[in-house]
Scaffold this motif. Structure first.
Motif, PDB file in Angstrom:
ATOM      1  N   ALA A 166      32.695 -33.805 -28.570  1.00 24.69           N
ATOM      2  CA  ALA A 166      32.718 -32.535 -29.306  1.00 24.69           C
ATOM      3  C   ALA A 166      34.113 -32.269 -29.891  1.00 24.69           C
ATOM      4  CB  ALA A 166      32.300 -31.389 -28.383  1.00 24.69           C
ATOM      5  N   TRP A 167      35.135 -32.607 -29.146  1.00 28.09           N
ATOM      6  CA  TRP A 167      36.520 -32.433 -29.619  1.00 28.09           C
ATOM      7  C   TRP A 167      36.788 -33.359 -30.808  1.00 28.09           C
ATOM      8  CZ3 TRP A 167      41.339 -34.327 -26.519  1.00 28.09           C
ATOM      9  CH2 TRP A 167      42.510 -33.821 -27.095  1.00 28.09           C
ATOM     10  N   GLN A 185      44.976 -28.851 -30.415  1.00 24.62           N
ATOM     11  CA  GLN A 185      44.784 -27.927 -29.293  1.00 24.62           C
ATOM     12  C   GLN A 185      43.704 -26.885 -29.620  1.00 24.62           C
ATOM     13  OE1 GLN A 185      47.732 -28.631 -30.746  1.00 24.62           O
ATOM     14  NE2 GLN A 185      49.339 -28.885 -29.226  1.00 24.62           N
ATOM     15  N   TRP A 186      43.707 -26.398 -30.862  1.00 21.94           N
ATOM     16  CA  TRP A 186      42.700 -25.397 -31.251  1.00 21.94           C
ATOM     17  C   TRP A 186      41.333 -26.036 -31.403  1.00 21.94           C
ATOM     18  CZ3 TRP A 186      43.533 -20.710 -30.083  1.00 21.94           C
ATOM     19  CH2 TRP A 186      44.842 -20.229 -30.028  1.00 21.94           C
ATOM     20  N   ALA A 187      41.288 -27.276 -31.843  1.00 23.07           N
ATOM     21  CA  ALA A 187      40.009 -27.988 -31.907  1.00 23.07           C
ATOM     22  C   ALA A 187      39.444 -28.165 -30.498  1.00 23.07           C
ATOM     23  CB  ALA A 187      40.186 -29.340 -32.596  1.00 23.07           C
ATOM     24  N   LEU A 188      40.320 -28.456 -29.530  1.00 26.02           N
ATOM     25  CA  LEU A 188      39.856 -28.585 -28.140  1.00 26.02           C
ATOM     26  C   LEU A 188      39.336 -27.252 -27.627  1.00 26.02           C
ATOM     27  CD1 LEU A 188      39.436 -30.175 -25.547  1.00 26.02           C
ATOM     28  CD2 LEU A 188      41.800 -29.630 -24.923  1.00 26.02           C
ATOM     29  N   LYS A 189      40.047 -26.165 -27.878  1.00 20.41           N
ATOM     30  CA  LYS A 189      39.575 -24.849 -27.434  1.00 20.41           C
ATOM     31  C   LYS A 189      38.185 -24.566 -27.999  1.00 20.41           C
ATOM     32  CE  LYS A 189      40.402 -19.887 -27.516  1.00 20.41           C
ATOM     33  NZ  LYS A 189      38.982 -19.611 -27.548  1.00 20.41           N
ATOM     34  N   HIS A 190      37.998 -24.837 -29.284  1.00 19.15           N
ATOM     35  CA  HIS A 190      36.696 -24.613 -29.911  1.00 19.15           C
ATOM     36  C   HIS A 190      35.623 -25.475 -29.240  1.00 19.15           C
ATOM     37  CE1 HIS A 190      33.676 -24.544 -33.168  1.00 19.15           C
ATOM     38  NE2 HIS A 190      34.158 -23.330 -33.381  1.00 19.15           N
ATOM     39  N   ALA A 191      35.954 -26.735 -28.963  1.00 23.87           N
ATOM     40  CA  ALA A 191      35.001 -27.631 -28.296  1.00 23.87           C
ATOM     41  C   ALA A 191      34.669 -27.126 -26.898  1.00 23.87           C
ATOM     42  CB  ALA A 191      35.553 -29.049 -28.239  1.00 23.87           C
ATOM     43  N   VAL A 192      35.677 -26.684 -26.163  1.00 21.30           N
ATOM     44  CA  VAL A 192      35.459 -26.145 -24.806  1.00 21.30           C
ATOM     45  C   VAL A 192      34.536 -24.928 -24.877  1.00 21.30           C
ATOM     46  CG1 VAL A 192      36.594 -24.906 -22.902  1.00 21.30           C
ATOM     47  CG2 VAL A 192      37.569 -27.044 -23.765  1.00 21.30           C
ATOM     48  N   ASP A 193      34.847 -24.016 -25.790  1.00 18.19           N
ATOM     49  CA  ASP A 193      34.040 -22.792 -25.908  1.00 18.19           C
ATOM     50  C   ASP A 193      32.594 -23.088 -26.297  1.00 18.19           C
ATOM     51  OD1 ASP A 193      36.322 -21.383 -25.296  1.00 18.19           O
ATOM     52  OD2 ASP A 193      36.672 -20.679 -27.354  1.00 18.19           O
ATOM     53  N   THR A 245      30.886 -25.990 -25.964  1.00 18.51           N
ATOM     54  CA  THR A 245      30.119 -26.846 -25.046  1.00 18.51           C
ATOM     55  C   THR A 245      29.962 -26.161 -23.693  1.00 18.51           C
ATOM     56  OG1 THR A 245      32.139 -28.051 -24.439  1.00 18.51           O
ATOM     57  CG2 THR A 245      30.737 -29.039 -26.143  1.00 18.51           C
ATOM     58  N   HIS A 246      30.455 -24.936 -23.601  1.00 18.78           N
ATOM     59  CA  HIS A 246      30.287 -24.099 -22.408  1.00 18.78           C
ATOM     60  C   HIS A 246      30.837 -24.764 -21.141  1.00 18.78           C
ATOM     61  CE1 HIS A 246      27.959 -21.616 -25.067  1.00 18.78           C
ATOM     62  NE2 HIS A 246      27.200 -22.665 -25.369  1.00 18.78           N
ATOM     63  N   VAL A 247      32.031 -25.342 -21.257  1.00 22.26           N
ATOM     64  CA  VAL A 247      32.632 -25.992 -20.095  1.00 22.26           C
ATOM     65  C   VAL A 247      33.937 -25.336 -19.656  1.00 22.26           C
ATOM     66  CG1 VAL A 247      31.567 -28.244 -20.548  1.00 22.26           C
ATOM     67  CG2 VAL A 247      33.831 -27.729 -21.502  1.00 22.26           C
ATOM     68  N   ARG A 248      34.228 -24.134 -20.178  1.00 24.28           N
ATOM     69  CA  ARG A 248      35.503 -23.492 -19.842  1.00 24.28           C
ATOM     70  C   ARG A 248      35.728 -23.426 -18.329  1.00 24.28           C
ATOM     71  NH1 ARG A 248      36.389 -18.127 -22.547  1.00 24.28           N
ATOM     72  NH2 ARG A 248      37.063 -19.423 -24.262  1.00 24.28           N
ATOM     73  N   ALA A 249      34.707 -23.104 -17.567  1.00 21.97           N
ATOM     74  CA  ALA A 249      34.849 -23.017 -16.110  1.00 21.97           C
ATOM     75  C   ALA A 249      35.078 -24.384 -15.481  1.00 21.97           C
ATOM     76  CB  ALA A 249      33.623 -22.363 -15.496  1.00 21.97           C
ATOM     77  N   ARG A 250      34.939 -25.436 -16.270  1.00 21.18           N
ATOM     78  CA  ARG A 250      35.106 -26.788 -15.738  1.00 21.18           C
ATOM     79  C   ARG A 250      36.404 -27.444 -16.206  1.00 21.18           C
ATOM     80  NH1 ARG A 250      29.800 -29.628 -17.405  1.00 21.18           N
ATOM     81  NH2 ARG A 250      30.687 -31.321 -16.178  1.00 21.18           N
ATOM     82  N   VAL A 251      37.272 -26.663 -16.861  1.00 19.75           N
ATOM     83  CA  VAL A 251      38.582 -27.152 -17.299  1.00 19.75           C
ATOM     84  C   VAL A 251      39.627 -26.602 -16.348  1.00 19.75           C
ATOM     85  CG1 VAL A 251      40.315 -27.082 -19.138  1.00 19.75           C
ATOM     86  CG2 VAL A 251      37.888 -27.310 -19.714  1.00 19.75           C
ATOM     87  N   ARG A 252      40.410 -27.485 -15.774  1.00 22.46           N
ATOM     88  CA  ARG A 252      41.449 -27.059 -14.828  1.00 22.46           C
ATOM     89  C   ARG A 252      42.803 -27.077 -15.504  1.00 22.46           C
ATOM     90  NH1 ARG A 252      39.893 -26.736  -9.462  1.00 22.46           N
ATOM     91  NH2 ARG A 252      38.012 -27.893  -8.987  1.00 22.46           N
ATOM     92  N   LEU A 253      43.558 -26.006 -15.284  1.00 19.27           N
ATOM     93  CA  LEU A 253      44.930 -25.943 -15.784  1.00 19.27           C
ATOM     94  C   LEU A 253      45.888 -26.343 -14.673  1.00 19.27           C
ATOM     95  CD1 LEU A 253      44.805 -22.659 -17.882  1.00 19.27           C
ATOM     96  CD2 LEU A 253      44.725 -25.023 -18.685  1.00 19.27           C
TER      97      LEU A 253
END
Length: 182
Positions: free
Chosen positions: A78-79, A92-100, A102-110
């Motif tokens: 997706a990214w 970085q913004w393309a990744l944020k859009h892909a995360v949002d 694909t509904h995986v925000r809760a699965r991304v660790r900082l």
């Protein structure tokens, strides 16, 4: 093959052994009880990376990422589609859009950018004066071409690289053209 892949941008200097960072990153990636964000523990992480503390103000820094060969595949696809679309100035913004989307925000660790861990920093005067190595030191062109803005000199940077990182000789990081020298 291996399950996990560590991606590191080509303009990042590795200044410490990777083992301590990888242990911490894998624990954060795998074990939700060891999450750096306990309020939102992940049991099925797709990606572990640092928050972006640079100029983009994006939520994610894409210069260092720990990925799962299996769990990250859908997000990476997706990214890639978003990057290839040309709609985003920064990956970085393309990744944020892909995360949002694909509904995986809760699965991304900082991962932590805390000074005590010294896992990650951009080049700057504080790092060079501190005299301690960071695991990942991002030597971006926009910082290297503006040493005054980031409070360092090329001499101090070379001293850090030689004294702290044990680079055997002075290294000219920029061409004359990049420095603005005719």
């Amino acid at each position: 093959g291996y399950e996990y892949v560590l991606y590191v941008d080509s303009d990042i200097v590795v200044g410490q052994p990777l083992a301590p960072f990888l242990r911490a990153a894998l624990l954060a990636y795998i074990d939700p009880r060891r999450s750096y964000h306990p309020s939102a523990p992940n049991t099925d992480a797709v990606l572990a990376l640092f928050p972006d503390v640079g100029l983009s103000h994006a939520p994610y820094h894409t210069g260092v990422m720990l990925l799962s060969r299996h769990a990250s595949a859908e997000l990476l696809h997706a990214w890639a589609v978003r990057v290839a679309s040309g709609k985003f100035r920064r990956d970085q913004w393309a990744l944020k859009h892909a995360v949002d989307h694909t509904h995986v925000r809760a699965r991304v660790r900082l991962l932590p950018v805390a000074p005590r861990t010294r896992y990650f920093s951009f080049v700057n005067g504080t790092v060079f004066r501190g005299g301690v190595p960071y695991t990942f030191l991002h030597a971006t062109l926009y910082r290297l071409t503006q040493p005054t803005r980031w409070n360092f000199t090329y001499e101090r940077m070379n001293d850090y690289y030689q004294r702290v990182l044990h680079v055997p000789a002075a290294y000219d990081f920029l061409t004359d053209g990049e420095r603005g020298v005719q």
